[in-house]
Design a protein around this motif. Structure first.
Motif, mmCIF file in Angstrom:
data_model
loop_
_atom_site.group_PDB
_atom_site.id
_atom_site.type_symbol
_atom_site.label_atom_id
_atom_site.label_comp_id
_atom_site.label_asym_id
_atom_site.label_seq_id
_atom_site.Cartn_x
_atom_site.Cartn_y
_atom_site.Cartn_z
ATOM 1 N N GLU A 151 2.351 0.050 2.554
ATOM 2 C CA GLU A 151 3.744 -0.215 2.940
ATOM 3 C C GLU A 151 4.070 -1.706 2.943
ATOM 4 O OE1 GLU A 151 5.515 1.871 6.245
ATOM 5 O OE2 GLU A 151 3.885 3.345 6.279
ATOM 6 N N SER A 152 3.069 -2.565 2.842
ATOM 7 C CA SER A 152 3.274 -3.993 3.026
ATOM 8 C C SER A 152 3.798 -4.680 1.770
ATOM 9 C CB SER A 152 1.969 -4.659 3.458
ATOM 10 O OG SER A 152 2.165 -6.036 3.719
ATOM 11 N N TYR A 153 4.608 -5.698 1.971
ATOM 12 C CA TYR A 153 5.073 -6.592 0.909
ATOM 13 C C TYR A 153 4.339 -7.931 0.953
ATOM 14 C CZ TYR A 153 9.108 -3.475 0.257
ATOM 15 O OH TYR A 153 9.923 -2.390 0.002
ATOM 16 N N ALA A 154 3.448 -8.098 1.911
ATOM 17 C CA ALA A 154 2.752 -9.374 2.065
ATOM 18 C C ALA A 154 1.554 -9.449 1.133
ATOM 19 C CB ALA A 154 2.290 -9.550 3.506
ATOM 20 N N PRO A 155 1.340 -10.584 0.485
ATOM 21 C CA PRO A 155 0.183 -10.717 -0.406
ATOM 22 C C PRO A 155 -1.125 -10.801 0.374
ATOM 23 C CG PRO A 155 1.324 -12.811 -0.220
ATOM 24 C CD PRO A 155 2.163 -11.811 0.511
ATOM 25 N N LEU A 156 -2.179 -10.323 -0.237
ATOM 26 C CA LEU A 156 -3.511 -10.373 0.358
ATOM 27 C C LEU A 156 -4.049 -11.801 0.282
ATOM 28 C CD1 LEU A 156 -5.596 -8.154 1.390
ATOM 29 C CD2 LEU A 156 -6.657 -8.396 -0.868
ATOM 30 N N PRO A 157 -4.697 -12.308 1.342
ATOM 31 C CA PRO A 157 -5.336 -13.631 1.238
ATOM 32 C C PRO A 157 -6.402 -13.619 0.143
ATOM 33 C CG PRO A 157 -5.230 -12.905 3.523
ATOM 34 C CD PRO A 157 -4.842 -11.731 2.686
ATOM 35 N N THR A 158 -6.457 -14.676 -0.627
ATOM 36 C CA THR A 158 -7.403 -14.742 -1.747
ATOM 37 C C THR A 158 -8.180 -16.054 -1.707
ATOM 38 O OG1 THR A 158 -5.699 -15.698 -3.181
ATOM 39 C CG2 THR A 158 -5.950 -13.294 -3.207
ATOM 40 N N GLY A 159 -9.150 -16.157 -2.592
ATOM 41 C CA GLY A 159 -9.914 -17.393 -2.736
ATOM 42 C C GLY A 159 -10.657 -17.747 -1.466
ATOM 43 N N ASP A 160 -10.582 -19.014 -1.069
ATOM 44 C CA ASP A 160 -11.255 -19.467 0.138
ATOM 45 C C ASP A 160 -10.717 -18.800 1.400
ATOM 46 O OD1 ASP A 160 -12.772 -21.141 -1.428
ATOM 47 O OD2 ASP A 160 -11.518 -22.912 -1.047
ATOM 48 N N SER A 161 -9.526 -18.199 1.308
ATOM 49 C CA SER A 161 -8.910 -17.541 2.468
ATOM 50 C C SER A 161 -9.160 -16.041 2.494
ATOM 51 C CB SER A 161 -7.391 -17.799 2.463
ATOM 52 O OG SER A 161 -7.100 -19.168 2.496
ATOM 53 N N ALA A 218 4.270 -7.537 13.180
ATOM 54 C CA ALA A 218 5.254 -7.051 14.149
ATOM 55 C C ALA A 218 5.967 -8.218 14.795
ATOM 56 C CB ALA A 218 4.537 -6.221 15.211
ATOM 57 N N ASN A 219 7.296 -8.084 14.996
ATOM 58 C CA ASN A 219 7.998 -9.193 15.637
ATOM 59 C C ASN A 219 9.072 -8.787 16.635
ATOM 60 O OD1 ASN A 219 10.205 -8.504 13.968
ATOM 61 N ND2 ASN A 219 9.583 -9.968 12.398
ATOM 62 N N SER A 220 9.262 -7.494 16.887
ATOM 63 C CA SER A 220 10.124 -7.102 18.002
ATOM 64 C C SER A 220 9.716 -5.729 18.487
ATOM 65 C CB SER A 220 11.609 -7.117 17.607
ATOM 66 O OG SER A 220 11.957 -6.010 16.794
ATOM 67 N N VAL A 221 9.974 -5.492 19.763
ATOM 68 C CA VAL A 221 9.711 -4.197 20.389
ATOM 69 C C VAL A 221 10.770 -3.993 21.459
ATOM 70 C CG1 VAL A 221 8.090 -5.182 22.069
ATOM 71 C CG2 VAL A 221 7.969 -2.740 21.526
ATOM 72 N N GLY A 222 11.206 -2.757 21.620
ATOM 73 C CA GLY A 222 12.216 -2.464 22.630
ATOM 74 C C GLY A 222 12.334 -0.980 22.840
ATOM 75 N N LEU A 223 13.292 -0.594 23.687
ATOM 76 C CA LEU A 223 13.518 0.807 23.978
ATOM 77 C C LEU A 223 14.830 1.268 23.375
ATOM 78 C CD1 LEU A 223 12.442 1.078 27.729
ATOM 79 C CD2 LEU A 223 11.114 1.677 25.691
ATOM 80 N N SER A 276 10.173 -3.746 14.938
ATOM 81 C CA SER A 276 10.403 -4.347 13.625
ATOM 82 C C SER A 276 9.084 -4.847 13.066
ATOM 83 C CB SER A 276 11.379 -5.520 13.727
ATOM 84 O OG SER A 276 11.364 -6.318 12.549
ATOM 85 N N SER A 277 8.825 -4.516 11.805
ATOM 86 C CA SER A 277 7.663 -5.037 11.079
ATOM 87 C C SER A 277 8.175 -5.881 9.918
ATOM 88 C CB SER A 277 6.794 -3.895 10.555
ATOM 89 O OG SER A 277 5.906 -4.355 9.560
ATOM 90 N N ARG A 278 7.983 -7.185 10.022
ATOM 91 C CA ARG A 278 8.500 -8.123 9.022
ATOM 92 C C ARG A 278 7.894 -7.884 7.646
ATOM 93 N NH1 ARG A 278 10.516 -13.344 8.050
ATOM 94 N NH2 ARG A 278 9.155 -14.807 6.945
ATOM 95 N N HIS A 279 6.600 -7.609 7.589
ATOM 96 C CA HIS A 279 5.926 -7.553 6.299
ATOM 97 C C HIS A 279 6.011 -6.197 5.598
ATOM 98 C CE1 HIS A 279 3.269 -11.369 6.956
ATOM 99 N NE2 HIS A 279 4.556 -11.626 6.845
ATOM 100 N N THR A 280 6.567 -5.184 6.275
ATOM 101 C CA THR A 280 6.845 -3.914 5.586
ATOM 102 C C THR A 280 8.343 -3.717 5.379
ATOM 103 O OG1 THR A 280 6.974 -2.588 7.613
ATOM 104 C CG2 THR A 280 4.786 -2.867 6.627
#
Length: 501
Positions: A229-239, A249-254, A263-267
């Motif tokens: 589900e992610s749009y974030a690239p995988l760390p590569t190389g030395d990382s 994740a960047n928000s949670v509420g009721l 809210s999930s920023r990277h998906t």
């Protein structure tokens, strides 16, 4: 040569600055009378003479003055390499109302806001350190809850060995707290082309009973949301062996039914989660949306997913992050039809300067139906009328940023004394008065006399911002200030300070 003495009282102590008769420079005099030396002639007095310790606070610039706004203060957490770090509250003119420096060993304060705890107004913020992979901030710290007198009530910590992440902190009506933990776990990333002994940043929700610290609920993204589900690239190389932040994740509420919304920023997805079982009830946006999303309602790299009072949902749509998807960021409101499985655009709020914020940001509904946006990496904040008209706009220095910005009504009654600064000039005593956190002061009164108990000379002036200047003719031996409310009642009195040592 005759000298003039400036006495600065703040934060429970006095600092004595002695200016040479010509006023060319400032010498710092120790309280025992010794003189450690004189500063260079180009030295300037502090921005706040009554509180020189706060003179490094960043200036807040108002670009659109308040017109028809909802009453309240603006809550910020400025961050830069040149300013004091800590929660900052300002009024609609940009003047500081309250500030607290982050204590060591924490390095930053984040997400400063007003909430309710046990039916009483409180201030909350996160303190800690922030790191991360690929420029994405991951926090390790704890949350602070303070009362209306700015006394710390408690600190909320994550259960177990983990530390709380900074991205959100929500106090529920039951006296519990919802927040995130970023938990690095061993993970086989070969399916994505990564190492078999890779590391995954798991997004973990914890619900903690604030009074007891007991963990009541825990949810792990890795158990419910696939890496596909992610749009974030995988760390590569030395990382390659750094944690893969696939979820962020960047928000949670009721929600209104008591279940959890996140809210999930990277998906690029907003999720609704069963608060009992942890099952995902639905997804909006992203690669596996359960709803058909109207093109105008599509969001990317978003923050701050919330339910609004009229039943709609809102999100701060960054539109940019690892990639750029939109030309500008926006506050987005949309309608969700759970029966028809559709998401329909309702309204958007744009900045006049077409700001694009690749990171951070917030978007909240105000009590009168208006909205307030903090533009995150772009250091602006904006208040809108319900129809989208800008009714207040401003920014902190452009080399700063504030993860979120809020506006809320707040009444503060600090327990310490007002602070004052004193200097002599042209046969008069110039007094500057302030009281960090006091919100009901409308008038300052300065008093002078020959003894601390005989301050019979007085002058008054309306409060003009964080610090107000008053002039007493002549050279009294001692001075003090009183903070007055609109009825003339004395809210607080400073110590009496000698004008001449």
């Amino acid at each position: 040569m005759t000298s003039r003495r400036n006495v600065l009282l703040g934060a429970g102590g006095a600092v004595v600055l002695t200016a040479a008769g010509g006023g060319a420079g400032y010498a710092i005099a120790n309280t025992d009378g010794s003189n450690p030396g004189t500063t260079p002639p180009q030295a300037v007095p502090p921005k706040y003479r009554s509180r020189p310790d706060l003179s490094a606070l960043p200036d807040v610039t108002i670009t659109t003055p308040a017109t028809g706004t909802t009453p309240g203060c603006v809550f910020l957490s400025p961050a830069s390499g040149t300013s004091l770090w800590g929660p900052l509250m300002v009024d609609e003119k940009g003047s500081p109302v309250w500030f607290r420096k982050v204590p060591d060993p924490a390095t930053v304060a984040i997400d400063f806001k007003a909430q309710q705890y046990l039916n009483k107004p409180v201030l909350t913020w996160w303190e800690g350190t922030i790191g991360g992979t690929g420029g994405q901030g991951v926090g390790q710290g704890e949350f602070v809850i303070a009362d209306s007198a700015y006394r710390e009530i408690t600190r909320v910590r994550a259960s177990g060995s983990e530390q709380a992440d900074q991205h959100d902190f929500v106090i529920t009506p039951e006296g519990t707290a919802l927040f995130w933990v970023y938990n690095p776990i061993p993970y086989d990333l070969t399916s994505l082309g990564g190492p078999a002994d890779g590391v995954l940043h798991d997004g973990v929700i914890q619900e903690i009973d604030i009074r007891t610290g007991k963990r009541l609920f825990e949810w792990h993204a890795s158990e419910h949301v696939g890496l596909d589900e992610s749009y974030a690239p995988l760390p590569t190389g030395d990382s390659a062996h750094l944690p893969y932040d696939y979820f962020h994740a960047n928000s949670v509420g009721l929600d209104t039914d008591g279940n959890i919304i996140i809210s999930s920023r990277h998906t690029w997805t907003a999720y609704k989660i069963n608060r009992t079982s942890g099952d995902v009830i639905w997804r909006i946006g992203g690669k596996k949306s359960d709803f058909a999303v109207d093109e105008r309602a599509a969001f990317a790299w978003q923050h701050d997913f919330r339910r609004r009072r009229d039943g709609t949902y809102s999100v701060f749509d960054n539109g940019a992050g690892v990639t750029t998807v939109h030309e500008q960021s926006r506050g987005l409101v949309f309608k969700v039809d759970e029966r028809a499985k559709t998401v329909i655009f309702a309204q958007e709020f744009l900045h006049p300067q077409k700001l694009l914020a690749p990171t951070q940001g917030s978007f909240r509904e105000l009590p009168d139906g208006g909205s307030f946006i903090g533009w995150g990496q772009m250091p602006w904040f904006t208040e809108y009328a319900p129809d989208g008209t800008v009714r207040l706009d401003g920014h902190i220095p452009l080399n700063n940023q504030s993860y979120r910005a809020y506006k809320a009504a707040w009444t503060g009654t600090p327990l310490d004394q007002p602070a004052l600064g004193v200097r002599t000039e042209a046969g008069s005593v110039i007094i500057t008065a302030s009281w960090n956190g006091a919100t009901t002061v409308t008038t300052w009164r300065a008093r002078g006399g020959t003894q601390p108990g005989a301050l019979n000379q007085s002058v008054e002036a309306p409060r003009t911002g964080f610090e107000t200047e008053l002039t007493l003719p002549g050279t009294p031996e001692y001075v003090a200030v009183d903070a007055l409310d609109p009825t003339g009642k004395v809210l607080g009195t400073s110590s009496a300070v000698p004008v001449r040592v």
